[in-house]
Design an enzyme around this catalytic site. Structure first.
Site, PDB file in Angstrom:
ATOM      1  N   HIS A   1      -9.802   1.480  -0.158  1.00 47.41           N
ATOM      2  CA  HIS A   1      -9.707   2.204   1.159  1.00 47.41           C
ATOM      3  C   HIS A   1     -10.965   2.166   1.836  1.00 47.41           C
ATOM      4  O   HIS A   1     -12.252   2.556   1.179  1.00 47.41           O
ATOM      5  CB  HIS A   1      -9.451   3.615   0.625  1.00 47.41           C
ATOM      6  CG  HIS A   1      -7.683   3.612   0.509  1.00 47.41           C
ATOM      7  ND1 HIS A   1      -6.980   2.924  -0.846  1.00 47.41           N
ATOM      8  CD2 HIS A   1      -6.815   4.539   1.113  1.00 47.41           C
ATOM      9  CE1 HIS A   1      -5.902   3.464  -0.684  1.00 47.41           C
ATOM     10  NE2 HIS A   1      -5.731   4.167   0.378  1.00 47.41           N
TER      11      HIS A   1
ATOM     12  N   ASP B   1       2.085   4.047   2.800  1.00 50.78           N
ATOM     13  CA  ASP B   1       0.818   4.975   2.164  1.00 50.78           C
ATOM     14  C   ASP B   1       1.481   6.048   1.206  1.00 50.78           C
ATOM     15  O   ASP B   1       1.368   5.979   0.012  1.00 50.78           O
ATOM     16  CB  ASP B   1       0.319   5.640   3.297  1.00 50.78           C
ATOM     17  CG  ASP B   1      -1.289   5.773   3.023  1.00 50.78           C
ATOM     18  OD1 ASP B   1      -1.727   5.437   1.789  1.00 50.78           O
ATOM     19  OD2 ASP B   1      -2.061   6.338   3.860  1.00 50.78           O
TER      20      ASP B   1
ATOM     21  N   HIS C   1       1.100   4.893  -2.596  1.00 50.84           N
ATOM     22  CA  HIS C   1       0.545   5.674  -3.657  1.00 50.84           C
ATOM     23  C   HIS C   1       1.973   6.177  -4.250  1.00 50.84           C
ATOM     24  O   HIS C   1       2.473   7.151  -3.557  1.00 50.84           O
ATOM     25  CB  HIS C   1      -0.493   6.788  -3.280  1.00 50.84           C
ATOM     26  CG  HIS C   1      -1.560   6.321  -2.572  1.00 50.84           C
ATOM     27  ND1 HIS C   1      -2.690   6.099  -3.185  1.00 50.84           N
ATOM     28  CD2 HIS C   1      -1.904   5.871  -0.996  1.00 50.84           C
ATOM     29  CE1 HIS C   1      -3.759   5.797  -2.057  1.00 50.84           C
ATOM     30  NE2 HIS C   1      -3.128   5.365  -0.929  1.00 50.84           N
TER      31      HIS C   1
ATOM     32  N   HIS D   1       0.744  -1.335  -0.144  1.00 57.28           N
ATOM     33  CA  HIS D   1      -0.129   0.103   0.149  1.00 57.28           C
ATOM     34  C   HIS D   1       1.085   1.331   0.121  1.00 57.28           C
ATOM     35  O   HIS D   1       1.482   1.888   1.034  1.00 57.28           O
ATOM     36  CB  HIS D   1      -0.934  -0.084   1.444  1.00 57.28           C
ATOM     37  CG  HIS D   1      -1.821   1.006   1.303  1.00 57.28           C
ATOM     38  ND1 HIS D   1      -3.264   0.756   1.526  1.00 57.28           N
ATOM     39  CD2 HIS D   1      -1.829   2.323   1.156  1.00 57.28           C
ATOM     40  CE1 HIS D   1      -4.052   1.916   1.651  1.00 57.28           C
ATOM     41  NE2 HIS D   1      -3.001   2.858   1.416  1.00 57.28           N
TER      42      HIS D   1
ATOM     43  N   GLU E   1     -10.615   4.405   7.460  1.00 53.17           N
ATOM     44  CA  GLU E   1      -9.372   5.263   7.787  1.00 53.17           C
ATOM     45  C   GLU E   1     -10.162   6.657   8.310  1.00 53.17           C
ATOM     46  O   GLU E   1     -10.138   6.815   9.611  1.00 53.17           O
ATOM     47  CB  GLU E   1      -8.691   5.494   6.439  1.00 53.17           C
ATOM     48  CG  GLU E   1      -7.552   6.656   6.623  1.00 53.17           C
ATOM     49  CD  GLU E   1      -7.132   7.250   5.378  1.00 53.17           C
ATOM     50  OE1 GLU E   1      -7.444   7.082   4.177  1.00 53.17           O
ATOM     51  OE2 GLU E   1      -5.845   7.546   5.527  1.00 53.17           O
TER      52      GLU E   1
HETATM   53  N1  ADE Z   1      -4.637   8.987  -1.604  1.00 52.88           N
HETATM   54  C1  ADE Z   1      -3.239   9.003  -1.286  1.00 52.88           C
HETATM   55  N2  ADE Z   1      -3.223   8.943   0.271  1.00 52.88           N
HETATM   56  C2  ADE Z   1      -4.398   8.632   0.704  1.00 52.88           C
HETATM   57  C3  ADE Z   1      -5.011   8.090   1.853  1.00 52.88           C
HETATM   58  N3  ADE Z   1      -4.055   8.097   3.035  1.00 52.88           N
HETATM   59  N4  ADE Z   1      -6.110   7.820   1.994  1.00 52.88           N
HETATM   60  C4  ADE Z   1      -7.111   8.001   1.057  1.00 52.88           C
HETATM   61  N5  ADE Z   1      -6.656   8.390  -0.339  1.00 52.88           N
HETATM   62  C5  ADE Z   1      -5.182   8.782  -0.386  1.00 52.88           C
HETATM   63 ZN    ZN Z   2      -3.559   5.021   0.847  1.00 53.67          ZN
END
Ligand code: ADE
Ligand code: ZN
Length: 324
Positions: A186, A267, A10, A8, A189
């Site tokens: 996702h 992340d 991005h 995970h 969170e």
């Molecule tokens: N895009 C990039 N980081 C993110 C995160 N922590 N939660 C949701 N979308 C994201």
């Molecule tokens: Zn994420």
């Protein structure tokens, strides 16, 4: 040092401030509202996304993206990672005028460069962004399903969880599932346990991005454990975004003790002043995990990886050699 694997991250969120500053110089942009004293500045999820979008917009050409993927995967390998799945965002590339194919090929080229230098295996998870709307998410799914890139093995949805309804994305996920892609979404969170339940009910993912707020509901924790759904946990991200107050309050150990499959991930590492290595160090320090326990987390990640059987067996073999 245990070997590591990441599920995970991005890719746009993995761009280090130094790299973003270099890109800004190339395109004549002022970074001062978003980068100060060598660090990204933001104060809540919305301003985090604003800084993230600003930086992403500075990656425009195929070479920009190849360099970004190479830079990140090479640094990951130097920290002991043998496998990396990156979330890609065709929406961000589109804003720069790059087609989804050109963007994906460029990231694949960067991953190949990193693999040639370090041996790190990588795969891509095409992600739709919630705040971009349902049609854009379905477009991303259609691209993921038909692109045929050998390193595209998954589909996911990220972005602002407070927008839209998971039910709205069922079609997009079905397109991806029918194409044989691994599914992650996702949830849990920014929003509570209900969002994790909705993900399980409507999307039926193999993995959940974060999912940590499932801790609010014991029945749901049992369901996650029983169904073997893997949680892509990102402790530093959760503390930075104030999902939990401190590492002592983070539910990673409790979820694991309840039988949930948990993994460690960064992340958007520089935004949260972290790295995959730091997440493993945090687990050692705050969750009392020794090297054997951390190696087991890496094994969980490889087991859950969206990768062909042969590559998975090779990666598991590397863990076995190291563990001997
Ligand atoms: N895009 C990039 N980081 C993110 C995160 N922590 N939660 C949701 N979308 C994201
Ligand atoms: Zn994420």
């Amino acid at each position: 040092m245990p070997l590591k694997a990441e599920l995970h991250c991005h890719i746009e969120g993995a761009a280090a401030p130094e790299l973003v500053i270099r890109q800004a110089q190339k395109y004549g942009k002022d970074t001062s509202p978003y980068i100060q004293d060598g660090s990204f500045v933001w104060h809540d999820f919305s301003s985090f996304l604003a800084a993230y979008d600003f930086s992403s917009d500075l990656f425009r050409t195929e070479e920009d993206y190849a360099r970004l993927a190479d830079h990140y995967l090479t640094s990951l390998a130097r920290d002991g990672a043998i496998y990396s799945e990156i979330f890609t965002s065709t929406d961000h590339a589109g804003k720069a005028g790059l087609s989804p194919k050109a963007y994906t090929d460029a990231l694949g080229e960067g991953m190949a460069r990193a693999k040639a230098k370090t041996g790190i295996e990588g795969r891509m998870i095409v992600t739709g962004v919630r705040n971009a709307g349902v049609e854009s998410i379905e477009q991303a799914a259609r691209f993921a399903a038909r692109c045929g890139h050998p390193l595209v093995t998954g589909f996911g949805v990220a972005g602002d969880e407070r927008m839209g309804d998971l039910e709205d994305y069922v079609r997009a996920f079905e397109i991806a599932r029918e194409a044989g892609l691994g599914i992650t979404v996702h949830a849990g969170e920014l929003m509570g346990w209900e969002s994790v339940k909705a993900a399980l009910d409507h999307i039926r993912p193999a993995r959940i991005g974060h999912g940590v707020r499932a801790i609010e509901n014991p029945d749901l924790i049992r369901r996650i454990a029983d169904e073997g759904v893997v949680l892509e946990c990102c402790p530093s991200s959760n503390i930075a975004l104030r999902v939990f107050d401190s590492f002592a309050d983070h539910p990673f150990p409790a979820l694991q003790a309840a039988g949930c499959k948990v993994t460690l991930n960064s992340d958007d590492p520089p935004y949260f002043r972290t790295s995959l290595k730091r997440e493993y160090d945090i687990a050692a320090e705050h969750f009392s995990m020794n090297d054997k326990a951390l190696a087991a987390v890496t094994r969980t990640a490889i087991d859950a990886a969206f990768v062909d059987r042969k590559t998975k067996a090779m990666l598991l073999g590397r863990l076995d050699v190291k563990g001997r």
